[in-house]
Motif scaffolding. Structure first.
Motif, PDB file in Angstrom:
ATOM      1  N   ILE A 141       0.843  -1.204   0.000  1.00 22.67           N
ATOM      2  CA  ILE A 141       0.000   0.000   0.000  1.00 22.67           C
ATOM      3  C   ILE A 141       0.878   1.254   0.000  1.00 22.67           C
ATOM      4  O   ILE A 141       0.620   2.211  -0.733  1.00 22.67           O
ATOM      5  CB  ILE A 141      -0.995  -0.038   1.191  1.00 22.67           C
ATOM      6  CG1 ILE A 141      -2.098  -1.066   0.905  1.00 22.67           C
ATOM      7  CG2 ILE A 141      -1.594   1.344   1.461  1.00 22.67           C
ATOM      8  CD1 ILE A 141      -3.042  -1.336   2.059  1.00 22.67           C
ATOM      9  N   PHE A 142       1.950   1.238   0.787  1.00 21.58           N
ATOM     10  CA  PHE A 142       2.876   2.381   0.767  1.00 21.58           C
ATOM     11  C   PHE A 142       3.535   2.542  -0.607  1.00 21.58           C
ATOM     12  O   PHE A 142       3.694   3.656  -1.099  1.00 21.58           O
ATOM     13  CB  PHE A 142       3.942   2.240   1.865  1.00 21.58           C
ATOM     14  CG  PHE A 142       3.536   2.822   3.184  1.00 21.58           C
ATOM     15  CD1 PHE A 142       2.864   2.057   4.118  1.00 21.58           C
ATOM     16  CD2 PHE A 142       3.823   4.144   3.505  1.00 21.58           C
ATOM     17  CE1 PHE A 142       2.472   2.596   5.343  1.00 21.58           C
ATOM     18  CE2 PHE A 142       3.440   4.693   4.728  1.00 21.58           C
ATOM     19  CZ  PHE A 142       2.769   3.911   5.655  1.00 21.58           C
ATOM     20  N   ARG A 143       3.924   1.413  -1.192  1.00 19.61           N
ATOM     21  CA  ARG A 143       4.564   1.492  -2.507  1.00 19.61           C
ATOM     22  C   ARG A 143       3.612   2.113  -3.531  1.00 19.61           C
ATOM     23  O   ARG A 143       3.996   2.994  -4.310  1.00 19.61           O
ATOM     24  CB  ARG A 143       4.984   0.077  -2.948  1.00 19.61           C
ATOM     25  CG  ARG A 143       5.750   0.072  -4.248  1.00 19.61           C
ATOM     26  CD  ARG A 143       6.325  -1.308  -4.584  1.00 19.61           C
ATOM     27  NE  ARG A 143       7.069  -1.244  -5.829  1.00 19.61           N
ATOM     28  CZ  ARG A 143       7.739  -2.254  -6.371  1.00 19.61           C
ATOM     29  NH1 ARG A 143       7.766  -3.419  -5.765  1.00 19.61           N
ATOM     30  NH2 ARG A 143       8.392  -2.106  -7.502  1.00 19.61           N
ATOM     31  N   ASN A 144       2.347   1.668  -3.506  1.00 17.01           N
ATOM     32  CA  ASN A 144       1.346   2.221  -4.420  1.00 17.01           C
ATOM     33  C   ASN A 144       1.057   3.684  -4.106  1.00 17.01           C
ATOM     34  O   ASN A 144       0.856   4.498  -5.008  1.00 17.01           O
ATOM     35  CB  ASN A 144       0.059   1.402  -4.345  1.00 17.01           C
ATOM     36  CG  ASN A 144       0.252  -0.016  -4.864  1.00 17.01           C
ATOM     37  OD1 ASN A 144       1.146  -0.262  -5.670  1.00 17.01           O
ATOM     38  ND2 ASN A 144      -0.556  -0.937  -4.390  1.00 17.01           N
ATOM     39  N   ALA A 145       1.023   4.012  -2.831  1.00 14.26           N
ATOM     40  CA  ALA A 145       0.767   5.399  -2.419  1.00 14.26           C
ATOM     41  C   ALA A 145       1.847   6.327  -2.981  1.00 14.26           C
ATOM     42  O   ALA A 145       1.562   7.405  -3.512  1.00 14.26           O
ATOM     43  CB  ALA A 145       0.716   5.488  -0.893  1.00 14.26           C
ATOM     44  N   ALA A 146       3.099   5.883  -2.884  1.00 18.10           N
ATOM     45  CA  ALA A 146       4.197   6.698  -3.431  1.00 18.10           C
ATOM     46  C   ALA A 146       4.057   6.840  -4.940  1.00 18.10           C
ATOM     47  O   ALA A 146       4.201   7.936  -5.496  1.00 18.10           O
ATOM     48  CB  ALA A 146       5.544   6.066  -3.081  1.00 18.10           C
ATOM     49  N   ALA A 147       3.733   5.727  -5.605  1.00 19.70           N
ATOM     50  CA  ALA A 147       3.643   5.746  -7.072  1.00 19.70           C
ATOM     51  C   ALA A 147       2.601   6.749  -7.560  1.00 19.70           C
ATOM     52  O   ALA A 147       2.794   7.404  -8.578  1.00 19.70           O
ATOM     53  CB  ALA A 147       3.321   4.347  -7.596  1.00 19.70           C
ATOM     54  N   PHE A 148       1.494   6.868  -6.830  1.00 21.16           N
ATOM     55  CA  PHE A 148       0.404   7.701  -7.313  1.00 21.16           C
ATOM     56  C   PHE A 148       0.294   9.029  -6.566  1.00 21.16           C
ATOM     57  O   PHE A 148      -0.756   9.665  -6.541  1.00 21.16           O
ATOM     58  CB  PHE A 148      -0.909   6.906  -7.312  1.00 21.16           C
ATOM     59  CG  PHE A 148      -0.821   5.708  -8.225  1.00 21.16           C
ATOM     60  CD1 PHE A 148      -0.385   5.866  -9.543  1.00 21.16           C
ATOM     61  CD2 PHE A 148      -1.107   4.435  -7.785  1.00 21.16           C
ATOM     62  CE1 PHE A 148      -0.258   4.782 -10.404  1.00 21.16           C
ATOM     63  CE2 PHE A 148      -0.979   3.338  -8.629  1.00 21.16           C
ATOM     64  CZ  PHE A 148      -0.546   3.514  -9.939  1.00 21.16           C
ATOM     65  N   GLY A 149       1.385   9.452  -5.965  1.00 24.47           N
ATOM     66  CA  GLY A 149       1.468  10.803  -5.410  1.00 24.47           C
ATOM     67  C   GLY A 149       0.572  11.058  -4.216  1.00 24.47           C
ATOM     68  O   GLY A 149       0.112  12.189  -4.006  1.00 24.47           O
ATOM     69  N   VAL A 150       0.320  10.034  -3.412  1.00 29.98           N
ATOM     70  CA  VAL A 150      -0.504  10.203  -2.213  1.00 29.98           C
ATOM     71  C   VAL A 150       0.208  11.136  -1.232  1.00 29.98           C
ATOM     72  O   VAL A 150       1.423  11.049  -1.035  1.00 29.98           O
ATOM     73  CB  VAL A 150      -0.786   8.805  -1.587  1.00 29.98           C
ATOM     74  CG1 VAL A 150      -1.140   8.894  -0.124  1.00 29.98           C
ATOM     75  CG2 VAL A 150      -1.877   8.091  -2.377  1.00 29.98           C
ATOM     76  N   SER A 151      -0.545  12.048  -0.616  1.00 25.28           N
ATOM     77  CA  SER A 151       0.047  13.038   0.286  1.00 25.28           C
ATOM     78  C   SER A 151       0.350  12.467   1.662  1.00 25.28           C
ATOM     79  O   SER A 151       1.285  12.916   2.331  1.00 25.28           O
ATOM     80  CB  SER A 151      -0.918  14.217   0.477  1.00 25.28           C
ATOM     81  OG  SER A 151      -1.364  14.698  -0.753  1.00 25.28           O
ATOM     82  N   ALA A 152      -0.473  11.537   2.116  1.00 23.98           N
ATOM     83  CA  ALA A 152      -0.271  10.965   3.447  1.00 23.98           C
ATOM     84  C   ALA A 152      -0.971   9.620   3.537  1.00 23.98           C
ATOM     85  O   ALA A 152      -1.979   9.387   2.865  1.00 23.98           O
ATOM     86  CB  ALA A 152      -0.826  11.894   4.526  1.00 23.98           C
TER      87      ALA A 152
END
Lengths: 273, 273
Positions: A141-152
């Motif tokens: 989930i963190f890896r995907n969050a980073a990939a798609f520019g998640v803020s937090a």
């Protein structure tokens, strides 16, 4: 660089690396093990940034030293770099370590969700996890969050620690990159999002809107539940819910993959990617 | 049901379950281990269907027997069901088996890619993997393929065996469900797709078309390369290529997650989901 050769597996200076598999199980009191070149690089970046994370010490197979010299040069000189040969290193960690690259880091500050949300820009995407106890899924989930520019990333109190060695590795270091808070009940987490003007979407096979049809808002949060139980039904009634269309009769997506697909769709709808 | 109690871990009737971790490493000559209720259920379905897969024997922790009686009833009576207590079971498999549910299956027929492609309908989506040697990723690709109604999975000769225990488990049994062929060179695989009228798309961070802009065709194939090396550049010149937009500076998606996102987009564009 502060390179110190370790001749003996019993050397007290590398105690934090001892029997790391067993230590994974009992917790590390804010310390974590970064493993492999990719995560080591992210630790160097996080240390330099000077926020929540510090690097404390590094332990490397001596024949890997030259190959990662550029990464090691990114750490300040006060971070000791211990080197050992393969036999000593395996004796320390308790199994055969192929990669031969380890570091001990420390989370020096626990960030609260409220603090994190207050800092977000007007257009933001938050990924939140409820009750995810699988270390691979948290890392993904963190890896995907980073990939798609998640803020937090927000994790409720029933999620496992993303700094667990396997999670950190699966995240390819994104846990050290994407700001996150862990703790509090699901209700507190969701209330905090509402108070900060977030449109809150729960991801579920029973979601009422197919993810491609979700209307973008400036501030959006995506909630993922555990693979077994999903999101609590009481929560599903309080928030918007989205599903991912699948082949008839199937409900087969892994929680982290589903989160990746949904984050991609929402980031795309928001114009963030 | 043909239930046989095993009193002794040395019993020759359950030899195929002995030291399963070590056997994972040396190969099983067409046999595979199905683990857990979900995969067991898929094995029952595959056995009934009577295609490539047969169930040979089942080994279950005695206190799980009642809980999975409905699944066991789906196997024909000639498949023996061995039961053992926890100590005997752990002695057989060589470690503590939490789930307590195992079966030995056999792939009785190796399907060729050409044979598989010849059977596909006019509107079809194929997922193909090139050089994927990570068991988790192969399993996840099958799981995603099942979720998005993929008609067939093609694996070139450099991919690992999807029937490996961990792959099968990660796939939640989709390896037993989605028709697949494994073998041949990358060139043979791609030629077969072209000959059967497939529009062939390679997934790569360097892809020339963003995946949302890919124009649907009746027959489409998506190729995924290994996480480390991606697709060979010579291949990338011969086929269409697609990328998944990510946050600036990042190229961070896991190969299986990227495949999931791309299959979702293509299946959606084709009207398949």
């Amino acid at each position: 660089m502060n390179v110190i050769r370790i001749e003996n597996a019993d050397d007290a200076r590398i105690d934090e690396f001892r029997s790391i598999r067993e230590r994974d199980l009992v917790g590390r009191h804010g310390r974590f093990i970064a493993e492999g070149t990719v995560v080591l690089r992210m630790l160097a970046v996080a240390h330099k940034r000077g926020g929540e994370f510090l690097a404390e010490k590094i332990l490397i197979l001596e024949n890997r030293l030259a190959g990662v010299a550029d990464i090691l040069a990114d750490f300040p000189a006060e971070v000791p770099i211990y080197v050992a040969d393969s036999a000593v290193l395996d004796g320390i960690v308790g199994f055969h370590l192929h990669r031969g690259i380890l570091a001990v880091g420390k989370r020096v500050r626990d960030v609260q969700a409220s603090e994190l949300l207050a800092l977000l820009p007007d257009r933001a995407l938050v990924a939140a996890a409820i009750g995810i106890s699988n270390h691979d899924n948290i890392g993904s989930i963190f890896r995907n969050a980073a990939a798609f520019g998640v803020s937090a990333v927000l994790l409720d109190e029933s999620c496992c620690d993303p700094l667990y060695r396997k999670s950190l590795r699966v995240s390819v270091g994104a846990v050290l990159q994407v700001p996150y808070a862990r703790g509090g009940t699901t209700l507190e987490l969701v209330s905090g999002l509402f108070e900060n003007g977030f449109s809150v979407w729960g991801l579920s096979p029973a979601g009422r809107t197919e993810i491609r049809k979700v209307q973008p808002q400036p501030r959006m949060a995506l909630l993922t539940g555990s693979e077994g139980n999903g999101l609590p039904s009481a929560l599903m009634e309080k928030i918007e819910t989205a599903s991912i269309a699948q082949a008839p009769g199937l409900d087969s997506l892994n929680a982290a993959t589903a989160t990746g697909i949904a984050l991609y769709q929402i980031a795309s709808a928001q114009g963030g990617i």
